[in-house]
Structure formats: structure tokens, C-alpha cells
Design a protein around this motif. Structure first.
Motif, short mmCIF file in Angstrom:
data_model
loop_
_atom_site.label_atom_id
_atom_site.label_comp_id
_atom_site.label_asym_id
_atom_site.label_seq_id
_atom_site.Cartn_x
_atom_site.Cartn_y
_atom_site.Cartn_z
N ALA A 182 0.83 -1.20 0.00
CA ALA A 182 0.00 0.00 0.00
C ALA A 182 0.87 1.25 0.00
CB ALA A 182 -0.93 -0.01 1.22
N ILE A 183 1.92 1.25 0.81
CA ILE A 183 2.81 2.41 0.89
C ILE A 183 3.54 2.62 -0.44
CG2 ILE A 183 4.95 3.23 1.98
CD1 ILE A 183 3.92 1.79 4.57
N LYS A 184 4.01 1.52 -1.03
CA LYS A 184 4.77 1.61 -2.28
C LYS A 184 3.91 2.13 -3.43
CE LYS A 184 7.65 -1.16 -5.40
NZ LYS A 184 8.22 -2.50 -5.68
N THR A 185 2.65 1.73 -3.49
CA THR A 185 1.79 2.09 -4.62
C THR A 185 0.92 3.31 -4.36
OG1 THR A 185 0.06 0.56 -3.87
CG2 THR A 185 1.70 -0.31 -5.42
N CYS A 186 0.98 3.85 -3.14
CA CYS A 186 0.10 4.97 -2.78
C CYS A 186 0.41 6.20 -3.62
CB CYS A 186 0.24 5.29 -1.29
SG CYS A 186 -0.92 6.56 -0.74
N SER A 187 -0.61 6.72 -4.28
CA SER A 187 -0.44 7.91 -5.12
C SER A 187 -1.00 9.16 -4.45
CB SER A 187 -1.16 7.68 -6.46
OG SER A 187 -2.53 7.38 -6.25
N VAL A 188 -1.49 9.01 -3.23
CA VAL A 188 -2.09 10.13 -2.49
C VAL A 188 -1.32 10.27 -1.18
CG1 VAL A 188 -4.20 11.08 -1.49
CG2 VAL A 188 -4.34 9.60 -3.51
N GLU A 189 -0.46 11.27 -1.12
CA GLU A 189 0.41 11.42 0.05
C GLU A 189 -0.37 11.53 1.35
OE1 GLU A 189 4.41 14.01 1.13
OE2 GLU A 189 2.68 15.06 0.26
N SER A 190 -1.51 12.19 1.31
CA SER A 190 -2.29 12.40 2.53
C SER A 190 -2.84 11.09 3.10
CB SER A 190 -3.44 13.37 2.26
OG SER A 190 -4.31 12.85 1.26
N ALA A 191 -2.84 10.02 2.30
CA ALA A 191 -3.36 8.72 2.76
C ALA A 191 -2.30 7.87 3.44
CB ALA A 191 -3.96 7.96 1.58
N LEU A 192 -1.04 8.27 3.35
CA LEU A 192 0.05 7.42 3.84
C LEU A 192 0.03 7.21 5.36
CD1 LEU A 192 3.03 8.66 1.64
CD2 LEU A 192 2.17 6.31 1.76
#
Length: 219
Positions: free
Chosen positions: A91-101
Motif C-alpha cells: 500500500a505504501i509503495k503504490t500509494c499515489s495520495v500522500e495524505s493517505a500514507l
């Protein structure tokens, strides 16, 4: 919750009929969440993998990071920490929305502390701290963050820091349960028992309200 399940299935059936891609993918995730709440992790995992396959087959790979995070949550609830770690990292590697990290950092740190991986825990709590300079942690996630810090401080016998962190928790039941655990670790069983009673009494008062809120979300 049975009513919520039935309503979500109806929602899914209608989404399939209308070929509503968002509705179809979302229904798999909602069903997984409900099954997880009910303690049926097998069905919860099945629905999460249905969601992953649906997103992949319909050109929505950019949204998969959140599904991976949801799948990691289910594995964590099932105490399969190896798989939970795998999908939080995905999830962290593919996350395209910084606010969701932030929620993924917290979930992964939770798994790592349960595995006694303190270097890994410290790494992701530092990443969370850096992330918090720009974004705010949601209340539910902030309570998990506080619990993680309490566990970390207690293991290091930094009990005053653990107590201070517990007292910042907004939910009375969670706060009192945390204080009870800390005092038990300190060997003060009288205070531990007093806070345990407070946590139990408050929980009973809030249980009916919480159940109504869950039902309202799905009906």
C-alpha cells in the motif's frame, strides 16, 4: 449487522446491474469491513481479493493502494502479521495520495511492534512524524498511534511517558483501558482495577450508541 450486510448486498446487486464501477468496487470493500467486524476473516479476505481483482480487471490500478491497505487490516485482525506487513508495504509503495500514507504507517507500525521489531517500528513512527508536519491523523488512527506509543514506552519502562500519552486519548473507554494496562505493568494493581472498572462501565453505556451508528452507515 445482519441488516447492514443485507443492505450492502442489495447495494452491490444494484451496482452490478448498472455497471457502476465505483459502486461495485466499494461494495466488496464494505462487505469485507462488515465481515471483519463480525470476526469472519475468511469471508472478509475473500471480499478484499474480489475487490483487488475487480480493480485490476477494470483499469483502476491507481486506486489499488487503498484496497491493499484494507487487505492488510484484515490480515492484521486475523493475526497473520507476515501477510499484513506485506500488504501495508505494498500500500505504501503504490500509494499515489500522500495524505493517505499516515494510516498505512500506523498500521505497519502496529504489526511491527507486535512482532517485537523495534527498529522497524521506530522507522515507520519517524516517517509518520514527518508526515504529520503536513497532514492530520484522523481520530481513529490517532488512537492507534497513541496505543503504539504506550506499548513502546511501557516496554522501555518509561511509564510516565506512557501515562501522559494515555491521558491524551479522547475516547474515555480506550483511555481508561490504556491507563489500567499501564498501571498493571507498573505493579499498581489497585489503580489498574479502578481504571478497568471505569473502562467497562463507560463501554456498556456507549455500546448501544455505537451499534446504532454502524447500522446507520449501511442503511
Amino acid at each position: 449487522l445482519d441488516l447492514a450486510l443485507n443492505e450492502t448486498r442489495k447495494y452491490q446487486k444494484e451496482a452490478l446491474k448498472l455497471n457502476d464501477q465505483y459502486g461495485i468496487g466499494n461494495s466488496y470493500r464494505k462487505l469485507a469491513q462488515l465481515y471483519s467486524i463480525l470476526g469472519n476473516q475468511t469471508l472478509a479476505l475473500k471480499e478484499m481479493y474480489n475487490a483487488i481483482n475487480y480493480f485490476k480487471n477494470n483499469g483502476k490500478e491507481s486506486d489499488l493502494f487503498d484496497v491493499y491497505g484494507g487487505l492488510a487490516n484484515v490480515y492484521r485482525e486475523a493475526h497473520d502479521y507476515k501477510k499484513a506487513e506485506e500488504f501495508y508495504l505494498k500500500a505504501i509503495k503504490t500509494c499515489s495520495v500522500e495524505s493517505a500514507l499516515g494510516k498505512f504507517y500506523i498500521g505497519l507500525a502496529d504489526v511491527l511492534v507486535d512482532n517485537d521489531d523495534m527498529p522497524g517500528f521506530e522507522k515507520y513512527m519517524q516517517l509518520l512524524s514527518d508526515w504529520k508536519k503536513k497532514y492530520q491523523v484522523p481520530l481513529a488512527s490517532s488512537q492507534v498511534e497513541s496505543r503504539l506509543l504506550i506499548t513502546y514506552y511501557s516496554r522501555n519502562k518509561e511509564y510516565q511517558k506512557a501515562l501522559a500519552t494515555a491521558n491524551t486519548m479522547q475516547a474515555a473507554t480506550v483511555r481508561n483501558a490504556a491507563l489500567s494496562k499501564i498501571y498493571a505493568d507498573m505493579g499498581d494493581y489497585k489503580k489498574a482495577y479502578e481504571y478497568l472498572l471505569l473502562a467497562y462501565n463507560w463501554r456498556e453505556q456507549r455500546l448501544a450508541e455505537s451499534q446504532r451508528k454502524v447500522l446507520a452507515e449501511y442503511t
